[in-house]
Scaffold this active site. Structure first.
Site, PDB file in Angstrom:
ATOM      1  CE  LYS A 271      -4.551   0.788   0.643  1.00 56.44           C
ATOM      2  NZ  LYS A 271      -5.705   0.064   0.155  1.00 56.44           N
TER       3      LYS A 271
ATOM      4  CB  VAL B 203     -21.795   8.677   1.280  1.00 59.18           C
ATOM      5  CG1 VAL B 203     -22.723   7.878   2.162  1.00 59.18           C
ATOM      6  CG2 VAL B 203     -21.770  10.144   1.702  1.00 59.18           C
ATOM      7  N   GLY B 204     -18.282   8.025   0.103  1.00 59.08           N
ATOM      8  CA  GLY B 204     -17.384   8.274  -1.024  1.00 59.08           C
ATOM      9  C   GLY B 204     -17.611   7.211  -2.083  1.00 59.08           C
TER      10      GLY B 204
ATOM     11  CB  VAL C  65     -16.504   1.916  -0.938  1.00 56.44           C
ATOM     12  CG1 VAL C  65     -17.144   0.642  -0.411  1.00 56.44           C
ATOM     13  CG2 VAL C  65     -15.169   1.612  -1.600  1.00 56.44           C
TER      14      VAL C  65
HETATM   15  P1  NAD Z   1     -13.367   7.856  -0.663  1.00 57.03           P
HETATM   16  O1  NAD Z   1     -12.314   8.845  -0.386  1.00 57.03           O
HETATM   17  O2  NAD Z   1     -14.017   7.879  -2.011  1.00 57.03           O
HETATM   18  O3  NAD Z   1     -14.533   7.966   0.437  1.00 57.03           O
HETATM   19  C1  NAD Z   1     -14.295   8.091   1.794  1.00 57.03           C
HETATM   20  C2  NAD Z   1     -15.380   8.985   2.345  1.00 57.03           C
HETATM   21  O4  NAD Z   1     -15.306   8.957   3.772  1.00 57.03           O
HETATM   22  C3  NAD Z   1     -15.248  10.443   1.906  1.00 57.03           C
HETATM   23  O5  NAD Z   1     -16.473  10.906   1.375  1.00 57.03           O
HETATM   24  C4  NAD Z   1     -14.863  11.152   3.206  1.00 57.03           C
HETATM   25  O6  NAD Z   1     -15.364  12.474   3.259  1.00 57.03           O
HETATM   26  C5  NAD Z   1     -15.537  10.273   4.235  1.00 57.03           C
HETATM   27  N1  NAD Z   1     -15.028  10.426   5.587  1.00 57.03           N
HETATM   28  C6  NAD Z   1     -13.757  10.632   6.018  1.00 57.03           C
HETATM   29  N2  NAD Z   1     -13.721  10.686   7.366  1.00 57.03           N
HETATM   30  C7  NAD Z   1     -15.000  10.509   7.798  1.00 57.03           C
HETATM   31  C8  NAD Z   1     -15.613  10.444   9.072  1.00 57.03           C
HETATM   32  N3  NAD Z   1     -14.902  10.592  10.181  1.00 57.03           N
HETATM   33  N4  NAD Z   1     -16.946  10.220   9.127  1.00 57.03           N
HETATM   34  C9  NAD Z   1     -17.683  10.071   8.011  1.00 57.03           C
HETATM   35  N5  NAD Z   1     -17.140  10.102   6.762  1.00 57.03           N
HETATM   36  C10 NAD Z   1     -15.829  10.342   6.658  1.00 57.03           C
HETATM   37  O7  NAD Z   1     -12.730   6.413  -0.369  1.00 57.03           O
HETATM   38  P2  NAD Z   1     -13.271   4.997  -0.818  1.00 57.03           P
HETATM   39  O8  NAD Z   1     -12.528   4.564  -2.012  1.00 57.03           O
HETATM   40  O9  NAD Z   1     -14.757   5.013  -0.850  1.00 57.03           O
HETATM   41  O10 NAD Z   1     -12.775   4.083   0.385  1.00 57.03           O
HETATM   42  C11 NAD Z   1     -13.472   4.032   1.611  1.00 57.03           C
HETATM   43  C12 NAD Z   1     -12.834   3.014   2.523  1.00 57.03           C
HETATM   44  O11 NAD Z   1     -12.878   1.725   1.909  1.00 57.03           O
HETATM   45  C13 NAD Z   1     -11.361   3.248   2.839  1.00 57.03           C
HETATM   46  O12 NAD Z   1     -11.057   2.800   4.139  1.00 57.03           O
HETATM   47  C14 NAD Z   1     -10.649   2.376   1.821  1.00 57.03           C
HETATM   48  O13 NAD Z   1      -9.343   2.038   2.227  1.00 57.03           O
HETATM   49  C15 NAD Z   1     -11.565   1.191   1.814  1.00 57.03           C
HETATM   50  N6  NAD Z   1     -11.485   0.390   0.602  1.00 57.03           N
HETATM   51  C16 NAD Z   1     -11.730   0.947  -0.599  1.00 57.03           C
HETATM   52  C17 NAD Z   1     -11.677   0.152  -1.730  1.00 57.03           C
HETATM   53  C18 NAD Z   1     -11.992   0.707  -3.081  1.00 57.03           C
HETATM   54  O14 NAD Z   1     -12.207  -0.077  -4.019  1.00 57.03           O
HETATM   55  N7  NAD Z   1     -12.086   2.005  -3.238  1.00 57.03           N
HETATM   56  C19 NAD Z   1     -11.345  -1.202  -1.631  1.00 57.03           C
HETATM   57  C20 NAD Z   1     -11.125  -1.752  -0.371  1.00 57.03           C
HETATM   58  C21 NAD Z   1     -11.196  -0.943   0.740  1.00 57.03           C
END
Ligand code: NAD
Length: 367
Positions: A94, A195-196, A198
Site C-alpha cells: 500500500k 459516502v465516497g 465505496v
Molecule cells: P473515498 O475517499 O471515495 O470515500 C471516503 C469517504 O469517507 C469520503 O467521502 C470522506 O469524506 C468520508 N469520511 C472521512 N472521514 C470521515 C468520518 N470521520 N466520518 C464520516 N465520513 C468520513 O474512499 P473509498 O474509495 O470510498 O474508500 C473508503 C474506505 O474503503 C477506505 O477505508 C478504503 O481504504 C476502503 N477500501 C476501498 C476500496 C476501493 O475499491 N475504493 C477497496 C477496499 C477498501
C-alpha cells in the site's frame, strides 16, 4: 537545506521503524521525497510470498509523518491477508501520499510518485484508494506499467469501488443470514459511515434492497447529494455511535471500532468497506465477540476491489470479477461458522486461513 543536529540521546528516543508497534515483518518501506513537486509519500511492502504487492495509494492530510507511517504499515499488512484470503496470487502493499488530495494533488506530483513506484520494478503495483481517482492512475500509467485500476478506455478495469461495494453488500447479506436466519435486507436500519466511492454504491445497493439507510460524512455537500439520489437519511443526532441501528457499515477511515466507540454501539452487525476497522484487532475483536456483535472481517468483505484490479494483472473480465466477488457471501458464512466452531473471533478465523495459505506457498517455494 535545514539540517537539525541530533544528540545521540535524541536519536535513541526516536522510535525506529523496525520496533514501531505497527511493524509486522514488513519486507520493505520506501520513503519518497521530492522537493520540486512537494511529494512526500511512503510505500509499504508487507509480504510478497504469493506475488507482487498490490494495493492502492491513499492521499490524506495526515497530522504527522508518524501517522502516515502507522497507516501504511497497517494498510499494507491488511492487503497481504486480503489477497491471500481471496485466493489471489498477490502480496500485500500500500502507499500513502501526505497531503490534501483536494488541494495538493496535481499531475506533476502523481507522475513523480509514479517514478518511485517504477523504481521498485514491479514488486509493488498501485491502484486507487482514498483521495485517488481513475484519472490519477491513467496519469501514472504514462510513467510506469506498475499501475492498475486504469480507465476501461485504456484497457484497464476502471474504478474498483463498485466491485468493492458489491462485495460488502454480499458480506452484509451473509451477516444477516447468520444473525437473522434470512439474508433479507428489506426494513433493516443500516448506518453507512462515509459516502465516497465505496459508500455511495453500497447505499445504492442497500436502498434498492429496501433498507432504511442512515448516512454520515464529513463532506456535507456529498451527504445532500447521496440523500437526494437514493433517499437515504442524513444523521442529525449528537452521538452517531450511540444511534440505534441494526447494522453499522464503516466506509470511511479505519480504527473506528475502538475503546471509545465499542461500548456505545447498538448494532448487531458490523460489516463495511473501510480497511482496518478494528483499532486493535485482538482486543477489539474479542470485545465484539463478548458483546455478541457479529463482525464481518473487513479484509474479507472489501476484497471486491482487489479481485477486480487483479483482473487487469491476471487477465480476466468483469463478469468473472463479479462472480468471484459474489462468493464473498459464502466465505463470510464459512468464517462465521469457523469462528463458532473454534471459539475464536471472526477476525482470527479469517486471518488463520490467510496465514495458512501464505505458509503453504512458502514451503512449496522452498521444496
Ligand atoms: P473515498 O475517499 O471515495 O470515500 C471516503 C469517504 O469517507 C469520503 O467521502 C470522506 O469524506 C468520508 N469520511 C472521512 N472521514 C470521515 C468520518 N470521520 N466520518 C464520516 N465520513 C468520513 O474512499 P473509498 O474509495 O470510498 O474508500 C473508503 C474506505 O474503503 C477506505 O477505508 C478504503 O481504504 C476502503 N477500501 C476501498 C476500496 C476501493 O475499491 N475504493 C477497496 C477496499 C477498501
Amino acid at each position: 537545506m535545514n539540517v537539525e543536529l541530533f544528540t545521540s540521546e535524541k536519536i535513541q528516543k526516536m522510535g525506529p521503524v523496525f520496533n514501531h508497534f505497527s511493524f509486522d515483518n514488513h519486507e520493505q518501506i520506501v520513503f519518497c521525497n521530492d522537493e520540486d513537486t512537494g511529494l512526500k509519500a511512503i510505500i509499504g511492502i508487507h509480504n510478497t510470498v504469493l506475488g507482487p504487492a498490490l494495493g492502492g495509494t491513499r492521499m490524506w492530510n495526515y497530522q504527522s509523518e508518524w501517522e502516515a507511517l502507522y497507516d501504511v504499515l497497517r494498510l499494507s499488512r491488511g492487503m497481504t491477508f486480503k489477497s491471500a484470503l481471496a485466493g489471489l496470487d498477490l502480496g500485500g502493499g500500500k502507499a500513502v501520499i501526505i497531503g490534501d488530495a483536494k488541494k495538493q494533488k496535481n499531475d506533476a506530483l502523481m507522475k513523480r510518485f509514479a517514478e518511485f513506484v517504477h523504481s521498485l520494478s514491479g514488486k509493488y503495483i498501485t491502484a486507487e484508494d482514498i483521495g485517488m481517482e481513475t484519472r490519477d492512475m491513467d496519469i501514472m500509467k504514462e510513467v510506469t506499467p506498475y499501475v492498475s485500476g486504469i480507465s476501461e478506455s485504456l484497457g484497464g478495469s476502471g474504478n474498483p469501488s463498485p466491485v468493492t461495494a458489491y462485495g460488502v453488500f454480499m458480506g452484509i447479506k451473509a451477516s444477516c443470514k447468520y444473525v437473522y436466519g434470512s439474508d433479507e435486507i428489506h426494513g433493516k436500519k443500516i448506518w453507512v459511515q462515509g459516502v465516497g466511492n465505496v459508500g455511495e454504491t453500497l447505499v445504492k445497493h442497500l436502498t434498492e434492497a429496501g433498507a432504511h439507510v442512515i448516512i454520515t460524512d464529513i463532506y456535507k455537500e456529498k451527504l445532500k447529494e447521496i440523500s437526494n439520489k437514493y433517499g437515504a437519511t442524513i444523521y442529525d443526532g449528537l452521538d452517531v455511535f450511540s444511534q440505534s441501528v441494526d447494522i453499522y457499515a464503516p466506509c470511511a477511515l479505519g480504527a473506528t471500532i475502538n475503546d471509545q466507540t465499542i461500548n456505545k454501539l447498538k448494532a448487531k452487525i458490523i460489516a463495511g468497506g473501510a480497511n482496518n476497522q478494528l483499532e486493535d484487532e485482538n482486543k477489539h475483536g474479542k470485545l465484539l465477540k463478548e458483546k455478541g456483535i457479529v463482525y464481518a472481517p473487513d479484509f474479507l468483505i472489501n476484497a471486491g476491489g482487489i479481485i477486480n484490479v487483479n483482473a487487469e494483472v491476471a487477465g480476466y473480465d468483469l463478469k468473472e470479477s463479479m462472480k468471484r466477488t459474489e462468493n464473498i457471501y459464502n466465505t463470510t458464512l464459512e468464517i462465521f461458522n469457523l469462528s463458532d466452531k473454534e471459539g475464536i473471533t471472526t477476525h482470527e478465523a479469517a486471518l488463520n486461513i490467510a496465514l495458512r495459505r501464505i505458509e503453504k506457498r512458502k514451503k512449496d517455494l522452498v521444496s
